[in-house]
Scaffold this active site. Structure first.
Site, PDB file in Angstrom:
ATOM      1  N   ASP A  38       4.354   0.503  11.769  1.00  0.00           N
ATOM      2  CA  ASP A  38       2.881  -0.405  11.420  1.00  0.00           C
ATOM      3  C   ASP A  38       2.356  -1.345  11.602  1.00  0.00           C
ATOM      4  O   ASP A  38       1.677  -2.341  11.281  1.00  0.00           O
ATOM      5  CB  ASP A  38       3.156  -0.220   9.974  1.00  0.00           C
ATOM      6  CG  ASP A  38       2.886   1.272   9.435  1.00  0.00           C
ATOM      7  OD1 ASP A  38       2.836   2.371  10.205  1.00  0.00           O
ATOM      8  OD2 ASP A  38       3.194   0.982   8.439  1.00  0.00           O
ATOM      9  N   CYS A  95      -4.553  12.646  13.071  1.00  0.00           N
ATOM     10  CA  CYS A  95      -5.449  11.152  13.092  1.00  0.00           C
ATOM     11  C   CYS A  95      -5.519  10.958  13.791  1.00  0.00           C
ATOM     12  O   CYS A  95      -4.516  11.285  14.716  1.00  0.00           O
ATOM     13  CB  CYS A  95      -4.883  10.664  11.916  1.00  0.00           C
ATOM     14  SG  CYS A  95      -3.251  10.026  12.165  1.00  0.00           S
ATOM     15  N   LYS A 147       0.544  -1.471   0.264  1.00  0.00           N
ATOM     16  CA  LYS A 147       0.317   0.091  -0.338  1.00  0.00           C
ATOM     17  C   LYS A 147       1.168   1.223   0.275  1.00  0.00           C
ATOM     18  O   LYS A 147       0.721   2.307  -0.758  1.00  0.00           O
ATOM     19  CB  LYS A 147      -0.812  -0.430   1.538  1.00  0.00           C
ATOM     20  CG  LYS A 147      -1.546   1.598   1.236  1.00  0.00           C
ATOM     21  CD  LYS A 147      -2.453   1.222   2.476  1.00  0.00           C
ATOM     22  CE  LYS A 147      -2.074   2.083   4.331  1.00  0.00           C
ATOM     23  NZ  LYS A 147      -1.401   2.806   4.466  1.00  0.00           N
ATOM     24  N   ASN A 148       1.894   1.375   1.071  1.00  0.00           N
ATOM     25  CA  ASN A 148       2.889   2.846   1.054  1.00  0.00           C
ATOM     26  C   ASN A 148       3.529   2.792   0.223  1.00  0.00           C
ATOM     27  O   ASN A 148       4.123   3.871  -0.599  1.00  0.00           O
ATOM     28  CB  ASN A 148       3.132   2.808   2.606  1.00  0.00           C
ATOM     29  CG  ASN A 148       2.339   2.623   3.237  1.00  0.00           C
ATOM     30  OD1 ASN A 148       1.528   2.830   3.234  1.00  0.00           O
ATOM     31  ND2 ASN A 148       3.242   2.801   4.559  1.00  0.00           N
ATOM     32  N   ARG A 195      -8.523   0.057   4.213  1.00  0.00           N
ATOM     33  CA  ARG A 195      -7.350   0.982   3.406  1.00  0.00           C
ATOM     34  C   ARG A 195      -6.512  -0.379   3.277  1.00  0.00           C
ATOM     35  O   ARG A 195      -5.698   0.525   2.976  1.00  0.00           O
ATOM     36  CB  ARG A 195      -7.441   1.723   4.878  1.00  0.00           C
ATOM     37  CG  ARG A 195      -8.755   3.114   5.197  1.00  0.00           C
ATOM     38  CD  ARG A 195      -8.418   3.749   6.026  1.00  0.00           C
ATOM     39  NE  ARG A 195      -6.264   4.075   5.548  1.00  0.00           N
ATOM     40  CZ  ARG A 195      -5.540   4.692   6.604  1.00  0.00           C
ATOM     41  NH1 ARG A 195      -5.821   4.105   7.839  1.00  0.00           N
ATOM     42  NH2 ARG A 195      -4.711   5.303   6.259  1.00  0.00           N
ATOM     43  N   ARG A 205       1.373  14.846  13.255  1.00  0.00           N
ATOM     44  CA  ARG A 205       1.549  13.835  12.068  1.00  0.00           C
ATOM     45  C   ARG A 205       1.798  15.464  11.243  1.00  0.00           C
ATOM     46  O   ARG A 205       1.353  15.907  10.136  1.00  0.00           O
ATOM     47  CB  ARG A 205       1.154  12.920  11.883  1.00  0.00           C
ATOM     48  CG  ARG A 205       1.061  11.981  11.961  1.00  0.00           C
ATOM     49  CD  ARG A 205       0.192  10.905  12.033  1.00  0.00           C
ATOM     50  NE  ARG A 205       0.845  10.118  10.553  1.00  0.00           N
ATOM     51  CZ  ARG A 205       0.503   9.190   9.978  1.00  0.00           C
ATOM     52  NH1 ARG A 205      -0.216   8.593   9.947  1.00  0.00           N
ATOM     53  NH2 ARG A 205       1.550   8.365   9.488  1.00  0.00           N
TER      54      ARG A 205
HETATM   55  C1  UD1 Z   1       5.077   6.327   6.428  1.00  0.00           C
HETATM   56  C2  UD1 Z   1       4.120   5.015   6.359  1.00  0.00           C
HETATM   57  C3  UD1 Z   1       3.103   5.003   7.749  1.00  0.00           C
HETATM   58  C4  UD1 Z   1       3.992   4.836   8.478  1.00  0.00           C
HETATM   59  C5  UD1 Z   1       5.198   5.754   8.631  1.00  0.00           C
HETATM   60  C6  UD1 Z   1       6.521   4.997   9.871  1.00  0.00           C
HETATM   61  C7  UD1 Z   1       2.759   6.303   4.245  1.00  0.00           C
HETATM   62  C8  UD1 Z   1       1.780   6.539   3.612  1.00  0.00           C
HETATM   63  N1  UD1 Z   1       2.692   5.962   4.938  1.00  0.00           N
HETATM   64  O1  UD1 Z   1       3.946   7.531   7.399  1.00  0.00           O
HETATM   65  O2  UD1 Z   1       1.834   3.695   7.486  1.00  0.00           O
HETATM   66  O3  UD1 Z   1       3.416   4.137  10.174  1.00  0.00           O
HETATM   67  O4  UD1 Z   1       5.701   6.090   7.923  1.00  0.00           O
HETATM   68  O5  UD1 Z   1       6.829   3.783   9.704  1.00  0.00           O
HETATM   69  O6  UD1 Z   1       3.921   5.881   3.835  1.00  0.00           O
HETATM   70  N2  UD1 Z   1       7.339  13.867  11.200  1.00  0.00           N
HETATM   71  C9  UD1 Z   1       7.387  14.957  11.704  1.00  0.00           C
HETATM   72  N3  UD1 Z   1       7.409  16.544  10.656  1.00  0.00           N
HETATM   73  C10 UD1 Z   1       7.464  15.620   9.550  1.00  0.00           C
HETATM   74  C11 UD1 Z   1       7.469  14.535   8.569  1.00  0.00           C
HETATM   75  C12 UD1 Z   1       7.401  13.717   9.952  1.00  0.00           C
HETATM   76  O7  UD1 Z   1       7.692  15.337  12.722  1.00  0.00           O
HETATM   77  O8  UD1 Z   1       7.514  16.763   8.295  1.00  0.00           O
HETATM   78  C13 UD1 Z   1       6.854  12.915  12.563  1.00  0.00           C
HETATM   79  C14 UD1 Z   1       5.672  12.251  12.740  1.00  0.00           C
HETATM   80  O9  UD1 Z   1       4.855  12.876  13.317  1.00  0.00           O
HETATM   81  C15 UD1 Z   1       5.557  10.456  13.598  1.00  0.00           C
HETATM   82  C16 UD1 Z   1       7.239  10.195  12.651  1.00  0.00           C
HETATM   83  O10 UD1 Z   1       8.220  11.571  12.295  1.00  0.00           O
HETATM   84  O11 UD1 Z   1       6.048  11.201  14.485  1.00  0.00           O
HETATM   85  C17 UD1 Z   1       7.156   9.438  11.583  1.00  0.00           C
HETATM   86  O12 UD1 Z   1       6.792   9.981  10.370  1.00  0.00           O
HETATM   87  P1  UD1 Z   1       6.832   9.753   8.742  1.00  0.00           P
HETATM   88  O13 UD1 Z   1       8.206   8.723   8.757  1.00  0.00           O
HETATM   89  O14 UD1 Z   1       6.798  10.699   8.088  1.00  0.00           O
HETATM   90  O15 UD1 Z   1       5.807   8.342   8.808  1.00  0.00           O
HETATM   91  P2  UD1 Z   1       4.787   8.986   7.295  1.00  0.00           P
HETATM   92  O16 UD1 Z   1       5.078   9.004   6.094  1.00  0.00           O
HETATM   93  O17 UD1 Z   1       3.756  10.113   7.629  1.00  0.00           O
END
Ligand code: UD1
Length: 463
Positions: free
Chosen positions: A333, A140, A46-47, A425, A145
């Site tokens: 995850d 969410c 999915k991701n 999802r 996030r």
């Molecule tokens: C992706 C995955 C999700 C998985 C996650 C961590 C997709 C669609 N989703 O989510 O399934 O659980 O990686 O492996 O690929 N953060 C910040 N600032 C930012 C971005 C992130 O503080 O600009 C923080 C987030 O709040 C969170 C942490 O970093 O606490 C990890 O987030 P991130 O690795 O960005 O996850 P996603 O890309 O949203």
């Protein structure tokens, strides 16, 4: 054009995205204790699919994606691309995308708010058009996030970025409207920020170096897709990714990797029911942390072939500690599903969630099924119990819903799971796959007792 061969647009999209979570009154009933037997086919990731679809925005020619799972999130991303003017056609697991014309630089809030990954379109749209407007995805179920790392990286590449009225407005000044290569250090190895910036950098002027980049397999998959389109990217899968910008990309035909989270969920299902099952296709290297923990808990896992794993019962189930971390650490995850397994593993386990701030909401539901779990901050202390008992439970997010399914397999009697829009999802044909392994289950619509077709419903909590 047959029923599967159709463009994905808001008016002709896949039917599963058109009911809202509020309308999601369906429940999944599972009868335990189950004993599983046989083979399960793992779907495309999915991701990866979501971000590779966003990556197709970089290309002004046709792109063909294979092994794309049929999921509500994928349909939602398709709707977002369609809203930008992109043409999409789906036949089975093949998705054709033509982004030769991007008529809109603004992604609609109604869609972005339901799928966090859709924010990632900001990178490719900005790189292609020199302007992009994407609403903030919002919070969410699993935490706040933020997107500050995405924004700061784009600013380092020369974009003007302002957040006004809940929308991130990004544009590039100058006659070429081209982003500029930059050296960017990510404070945290965010998967999404790494992907956004990697996509943006493919068409930038000059070299971009991403330091402390995420190393997840989905980042490598995106890099491989971009390379198939002619991008120059080195180091994906390590902490340092180097991207040399090119003026334009060309068409590509690309197959998405197998879903490691789905594979891990089925491995946990095998372990908790003390069953013997096999899984393919999988990339065992993507499952290293999960396999290590399953072996520590007591399962026997053997490779049947390079892309097929078999799990069998070992010496019973024993407690172990788990801490979630960025890849190659233990994936957040997979945390909820493993917690379900630990509820019936002998001894005390501690699960520590470090990636997201609010991702232990499944604890209360597992306790309703007879588990003994206490939460303190981001730690959950699990005291193994001899057995779980079926109960009515509510899924709180995608992976929490998978944990409840796994727990239900091992529980005595009937478990009734609500909140199936979360489950749908991220798990393609889960009901059918479990039934083929011998699980007795039934999906009911609302208060009815009629079995309904197991089509995915609307997403809400993005992850
Ligand atoms: C992706 C995955 C999700 C998985 C996650 C961590 C997709 C669609 N989703 O989510 O399934 O659980 O990686 O492996 O690929 N953060 C910040 N600032 C930012 C971005 C992130 O503080 O600009 C923080 C987030 O709040 C969170 C942490 O970093 O606490 C990890 O987030 P991130 O690795 O960005 O996850 P996603 O890309 O949203």
């Amino acid at each position: 054009m047959d029923s599967e061969d159709r463009p994905i647009t808001p008016s002709h999209g896949l039917p599963e995205t058109h009911s809202s979570p509020e309308e999601d009154k369906s429940v999944l009933q599972i009868w335990g204790k189950s004993s599983l037997k046989g083979h399960v086919t793992i779907s495309g990731a999915k991701n990866s699919a979501l971000v590779v679809m966003a990556g197709a925005l970089l290309c002004p020619q046709d792109c063909r994606l294979r092994n794309v799972p049929s999921l509500a999130d994928v349909s939602r991303m398709g709707e977002i691309l369609a809203s930008l003017g992109v043409k999409l056609t789906r036949q089975g697991d093949v998705l054709d995308i033509n982004a030769s014309y991007i008529g809109q630089s603004t992604a609609p809030y109604e869609l972005v708010s339901q799928l966090r990954a859709s924010f990632f379109v900001i990178g490719p749209v900005l790189a292609r058009l020199g302007v992009a407007r994407v609403p903030l995805p919002g919070g969410c179920a699993i935490g706040a996030r933020p997107v500050d790392l995405h924004v700061r990286g784009l600013q380092a590449m020369g974009a003007d970025v302002h957040i006004e009225h809940g929308t991130v407005n990004a544009y590039v000044r100058g006659p070429s409207r081209r982003l500029k290569g930059a050296k960017i250090y990510l404070d945290y190895p965010s998967v999404g920020a790494t992907e956004t910036l990697m996509m943006a950098a493919t068409l930038a002027d000059g070299e971009t170096i991403l330091e402390n980049a995420a190393q997840e397999p989905e980042v490598i998959d995106l890099a491989n897709f971009c390379r198939a389109m002619g991008a120059k990217i080195q180091g994906a899968g390590t902490k340092t990714i180097v991207i040399s910008g090119v003026p334009s990309l060309h068409s590509a035909d690309y197959a998405i990797i197998p879903d490691r989270v789905e594979a891990a969920t089925f491995l946990v299902a095998g372990a908790i029911t003390q069953s013997e099952i096999s899984l393919s296709p999988v990339i065992p290297d993507h499952l290293t942390a999960a396999i290590a923990k399953l072996r520590a808990i007591g399962a026997l896992i053997t490779p049947e072939s390079p892309n097929c794993l078999r799990i069998a019962p070992g010496h019973g189930l024993t407690a172990t500690d788990i801490e979630t971390l960025p890849y190659p650490g233990f994936p957040t995850d997979m945390q909820a599903q493993f917690m379900a397994l630990l509820t019936v593993s002998e001894g005390d386990s501690i699960v520590t969630e470090t990636v997201f701030e609010n991702r232990l909401r499944h604890v209360a539901e597992l306790n309703r099924m007879g588990a003994d779990i206490r939460v303190k901050g981001n730690h959950a202390v699990i005291r193994g119990v001899p057995t779980l008992s079926g109960a009515p439970v509510v899924a709180t997010d995608l992976r929490a819903s998978a944990a409840l399914v796994v727990a239900a397999l091992a529980a005595e009697g009937k478990t009734t799971i609500q909140g199936l829009h979360h489950l749908d999802r991220g798990y393609e044909n889960l009901d059918t796959k479990l039934q083929k392994l011998g699980v007795k289950l039934q999906r009911l619509q609302g208060d009815s007792t009629t079995e309904v077709e197991t089509a995915p419903l609307t997403p809400i909590a993005p992850n």
